[in-house]
Design a protein around this motif. Structure first.
Motif, PDB file in Angstrom:
ATOM      1  N   LYS A  79      39.347  52.113  47.748  1.00 56.90           N
ATOM      2  CA  LYS A  79      38.559  51.254  48.018  1.00 56.90           C
ATOM      3  C   LYS A  79      39.373  50.192  48.639  1.00 56.90           C
ATOM      4  O   LYS A  79      40.247  49.734  48.094  1.00 56.90           O
ATOM      5  N   LYS A  80      39.095  49.394  49.720  1.00 56.12           N
ATOM      6  CA  LYS A  80      39.820  48.241  50.618  1.00 56.12           C
ATOM      7  C   LYS A  80      39.484  46.854  49.794  1.00 56.12           C
ATOM      8  O   LYS A  80      38.057  47.034  49.384  1.00 56.12           O
ATOM      9  N   ALA A  81      40.387  45.987  49.567  1.00 58.52           N
ATOM     10  CA  ALA A  81      40.079  44.509  48.965  1.00 58.52           C
ATOM     11  C   ALA A  81      40.679  43.811  50.009  1.00 58.52           C
ATOM     12  O   ALA A  81      41.437  43.980  50.329  1.00 58.52           O
ATOM     13  N   THR A  82      40.257  42.549  49.840  1.00 55.61           N
ATOM     14  CA  THR A  82      40.636  41.416  50.658  1.00 55.61           C
ATOM     15  C   THR A  82      41.465  40.708  49.728  1.00 55.61           C
ATOM     16  O   THR A  82      41.419  40.884  48.596  1.00 55.61           O
ATOM     17  N   ALA A  83      42.230  39.944  50.307  1.00 60.27           N
ATOM     18  CA  ALA A  83      43.334  39.184  49.499  1.00 60.27           C
ATOM     19  C   ALA A  83      42.554  37.781  49.009  1.00 60.27           C
ATOM     20  O   ALA A  83      43.177  37.159  48.292  1.00 60.27           O
ATOM     21  N   SER A  84      41.441  37.543  49.316  1.00 60.40           N
ATOM     22  CA  SER A  84      40.527  36.495  48.679  1.00 60.40           C
ATOM     23  C   SER A  84      40.111  36.694  47.168  1.00 60.40           C
ATOM     24  O   SER A  84      40.317  37.855  46.695  1.00 60.40           O
ATOM     25  N   MET A  85      40.110  35.642  46.650  1.00 60.96           N
ATOM     26  CA  MET A  85      39.411  35.819  45.089  1.00 60.96           C
ATOM     27  C   MET A  85      38.066  36.241  44.868  1.00 60.96           C
ATOM     28  O   MET A  85      37.239  36.274  45.906  1.00 60.96           O
ATOM     29  N   LYS A  86      38.289  37.060  43.813  1.00 61.85           N
ATOM     30  CA  LYS A  86      36.661  37.710  43.498  1.00 61.85           C
ATOM     31  C   LYS A  86      36.256  37.037  42.192  1.00 61.85           C
ATOM     32  O   LYS A  86      37.098  36.714  41.370  1.00 61.85           O
ATOM     33  N   LYS A  87      35.074  36.735  42.453  1.00 63.72           N
ATOM     34  CA  LYS A  87      34.551  36.036  41.087  1.00 63.72           C
ATOM     35  C   LYS A  87      33.691  37.190  40.228  1.00 63.72           C
ATOM     36  O   LYS A  87      33.220  37.978  40.742  1.00 63.72           O
ATOM     37  N   SER A  88      33.676  36.787  38.986  1.00 62.79           N
ATOM     38  CA  SER A  88      33.163  37.888  38.073  1.00 62.79           C
ATOM     39  C   SER A  88      31.686  37.396  38.170  1.00 62.79           C
ATOM     40  O   SER A  88      31.067  36.654  38.761  1.00 62.79           O
ATOM     41  N   GLY A  89      30.979  38.320  37.345  1.00 66.60           N
ATOM     42  CA  GLY A  89      29.406  38.034  37.279  1.00 66.60           C
ATOM     43  C   GLY A  89      28.977  36.972  37.003  1.00 66.60           C
ATOM     44  O   GLY A  89      28.140  36.370  37.267  1.00 66.60           O
ATOM     45  N   SER A  95      48.714  45.297  44.931  1.00 63.21           N
ATOM     46  CA  SER A  95      48.698  46.457  45.777  1.00 63.21           C
ATOM     47  C   SER A  95      47.362  46.385  46.898  1.00 63.21           C
ATOM     48  O   SER A  95      47.337  46.682  47.848  1.00 63.21           O
ATOM     49  N   GLN A  96      46.535  45.775  46.207  1.00 60.65           N
ATOM     50  CA  GLN A  96      45.309  45.561  47.007  1.00 60.65           C
ATOM     51  C   GLN A  96      45.307  44.541  48.041  1.00 60.65           C
ATOM     52  O   GLN A  96      44.801  44.362  49.187  1.00 60.65           O
ATOM     53  N   MET A  97      46.163  43.455  47.764  1.00 63.22           N
ATOM     54  CA  MET A  97      46.712  42.422  48.686  1.00 63.22           C
ATOM     55  C   MET A  97      47.592  43.156  49.780  1.00 63.22           C
ATOM     56  O   MET A  97      47.407  42.693  50.983  1.00 63.22           O
TER      57      MET A  97
END
Length: 146
Positions: free
Chosen positions: A2-12, A23-25
């Protein structure tokens, strides 16, 4: 994968922010380049992982991929016309293949500038990565004995 962006991810809940892993970055950096630099960075990353399976990927200095094993092995910076692999202790490494072609004047680091038309000597690069990791581990072992 799965590809991820370097941005912040918010939880639910929306209250906690979870940052992408190093590694995702690095994945995101490779994807955002969309040219030969992304391909070169992906290739050297794969070679580093093959050479040293215990390598740890980090993301430092506001956007620089870093590979560590007992200390920094190298960084992977991308510029307009070059992908630069800087070996943190490169001056202490033997380079019978002549891979180092940049930052040769210093007493500590050495770098490999990869240009668009360059072919990577994969076996030589893997040997250099293994030597850098071994140097880091030997230095770490001697520090722990003191």
């Amino acid at each position: 994968m799965k590809k991820a962006t370097a941005s912040m991810k918010k939880s639910g809940s929306g209250q906690q922010a979870e940052e992408a892993s190093p590694s995702q970055m690095i994945d995101a950096r490779i994807e955002e380049l969309k040219d030969w630099r992304g391909e070169a960075l992906a290739r050297v990353r794969a070679l580093i992982r093959q050479a040293e399976p215990d390598v740890v990927e980090e993301w430092k200095w506001r956007g620089v991929p870093v590979w560590e094993c007992g200390g920094i092995i190298c960084t992977g910076e991308t510029y307009k016309s070059v992908v630069k692999l800087t070996f943190a202790r490169g001056a202490a490494l033997e380079d019978p293949w002549g891979l180092f072609n940049s930052s040769l004047e210093g007493n500590t680091r050495r770098a490999i500038d990869i240009h668009e038309s360059d072919k990577i000597d994969e076996e030589a690069l893997k040997a250099l990565v293994r030597a850098a990791a071994a140097l880091n581990m030997s230095a770490k072992a001697s520090r722990s004995k003191k």
